[in-house]
Write an enzyme that holds these catalytic residues in place. Sequence first.
Site, PDB file in Angstrom:
ATOM      1  N   ASP A   1      -1.550   4.838  -6.149  1.00 50.32           N
ATOM      2  CA  ASP A   1      -0.121   4.652  -5.879  1.00 50.32           C
ATOM      3  C   ASP A   1       0.667   5.841  -6.378  1.00 50.32           C
ATOM      4  O   ASP A   1       1.800   6.082  -5.963  1.00 50.32           O
ATOM      5  CB  ASP A   1       0.366   3.358  -6.525  1.00 50.32           C
TER       6      ASP A   1
ATOM      7  N   GLY B   1       0.868  -1.183   0.000  1.00 52.64           N
ATOM      8  CA  GLY B   1       0.000   0.000   0.000  1.00 52.64           C
ATOM      9  C   GLY B   1       0.898   1.224   0.000  1.00 52.64           C
ATOM     10  O   GLY B   1       1.862   1.292   0.782  1.00 52.64           O
ATOM     11  N   ALA B   2       0.584   2.179  -0.883  1.00 49.14           N
ATOM     12  CA  ALA B   2       1.521   3.276  -1.141  1.00 49.14           C
ATOM     13  C   ALA B   2       1.952   4.052   0.121  1.00 49.14           C
ATOM     14  O   ALA B   2       3.151   4.164   0.403  1.00 49.14           O
ATOM     15  CB  ALA B   2       0.931   4.205  -2.200  1.00 49.14           C
TER      16      ALA B   2
ATOM     17  N   GLN C   1      -5.941  -8.608  -2.415  1.00 46.40           N
ATOM     18  CA  GLN C   1      -5.891  -7.685  -1.263  1.00 46.40           C
ATOM     19  C   GLN C   1      -7.298  -7.260  -0.838  1.00 46.40           C
ATOM     20  O   GLN C   1      -7.523  -6.935   0.330  1.00 46.40           O
ATOM     21  CB  GLN C   1      -5.061  -6.436  -1.615  1.00 46.40           C
TER      22      GLN C   1
HETATM   23  O1  MRU Z   1       0.473  -3.845  -4.679  1.00 44.25           O
HETATM   24  P1  MRU Z   1      -0.099  -3.180  -3.466  1.00 44.25           P
HETATM   25  O2  MRU Z   1      -0.906  -4.076  -2.599  1.00 44.25           O
HETATM   26  O3  MRU Z   1       0.959  -2.410  -2.704  1.00 44.25           O
HETATM   27  O4  MRU Z   1      -1.075  -2.111  -4.107  1.00 44.25           O
HETATM   28  C1  MRU Z   1      -1.770  -1.242  -3.284  1.00 44.25           C
HETATM   29  C2  MRU Z   1      -2.807  -0.495  -3.998  1.00 44.25           C
HETATM   30  O5  MRU Z   1      -2.946  -0.488  -5.185  1.00 44.25           O
HETATM   31  C3  MRU Z   1      -3.607   0.379  -3.174  1.00 44.25           C
HETATM   32  O6  MRU Z   1      -4.906   0.375  -3.601  1.00 44.25           O
HETATM   33  C4  MRU Z   1      -2.936   1.734  -3.304  1.00 44.25           C
HETATM   34  O7  MRU Z   1      -1.623   1.658  -2.797  1.00 44.25           O
HETATM   35  C5  MRU Z   1      -3.631   2.782  -2.651  1.00 44.25           C
HETATM   36  S1  MRU Z   1      -3.205   2.684  -1.017  1.00 44.25           S
HETATM   37  C6  MRU Z   1      -3.838   3.661   0.018  1.00 44.25           C
END
Ligand code: MRU
Length: 345
Positions: A237, A48-49, A196
């Site tokens: 992201d 998650g970013a 996720q």
């Molecule tokens: O690959 P991930 O699980 O790190 O991807 C995360 C996402 O795409 C989330 O939806 C995104 O980071 C938004 S987080 C607040």
Amino acid sequence: MYRTIEWLDDSNKVRLVDQLKLPLETDWIVTDSHERMAKAIKIMEIRGAPAIGAAAGMGMALAAIESKAISKDELITFLEKAAATLNTRPTAVNLTWATARMLGVAKATEGTAEEIVKVLIEEGKEIAEEDVCMCRSLGEHALEVIKPGYTIQTICNAGSLATVYWGTVGAVVRVAHEKYNGDIKVYAAETRPRQQGAKLTVYEFMEDGIDTTLITDGMIGTVFREGRVDCCVVGADRILRTGHVINKIGTYTMAITAKYHNIPFYSVAPISTVDMVTDPEDVVIEERDPDEIRVINGKPVTVPTAKVYNPAFDMTPPELVTAIITDKGVVKSPTEEKMRAMYDK
Ligand code: MRU
């Protein structure tokens, strides 16, 4: 919910929840090593970013302690290597934003190496604290468009676990749940290949007593046609100055489907996710291990050598985005001019 990641003052270690084990087991990783932190980001024990931004910030603080540098120059050299080690995923801008911020602070601080290390520990903690505040604030701003009784379509996990505490989409849902006496519902898309949505979003919203329905990604069109949702709220992201939204794979398809059904499509993120520099064609979309698609729960589901294309993220153009919501406010029908005005606030 709990804090996804936390600096432990008594030991100068970092504690993070192991997201690979959720929702079946709640286990914690405690580390004093920036290399271990880099591994946690790479293998997605933390993801998650904004969460990986906080992890990178604290990872840099750990590196500063580990360096045992006796001069500022030595410390900077060690930190530059640590930043390269921590930047293990290319798409979420928060990761490079956090390592660059920590390096910038190290360079700008006058004093002995020991004094700079102390400043960096505080800065790592500050990045996490700011995330908590920014997410709560964007959740408050979202009340401008999220009304009582709404059902919200989500994708991936942009909840608490994707940030330090509130989530981005998580903040929107939690603030609305709080202000509207629980009169808010969620449809969560499972989110292939890593699920996720199923593993994390459903888990954390159910923990908080939010009415949540799980669907597979392929059901989104049907759910929209049947009028089951009022709007889509997705995280990001990276959001570009042009209003392009880079988010989990499947977001673009959802946005096109939402447009066809006249369903508003919102992207929410803290300002740390906004990238005012990179052009859309220069964004690096992470491609992941083919076995994320060929194998489910350790069991092959296709020909083991099947050719696979596995981009982890996609890019939604601004014409499909009803509004971008950050802690600085709501930008409707985003354009570069409006994004700049919001960013410069
Ligand atoms: O690959 P991930 O699980 O790190 O991807 C995360 C996402 O795409 C989330 O939806 C995104 O980071 C938004 S987080 C607040």
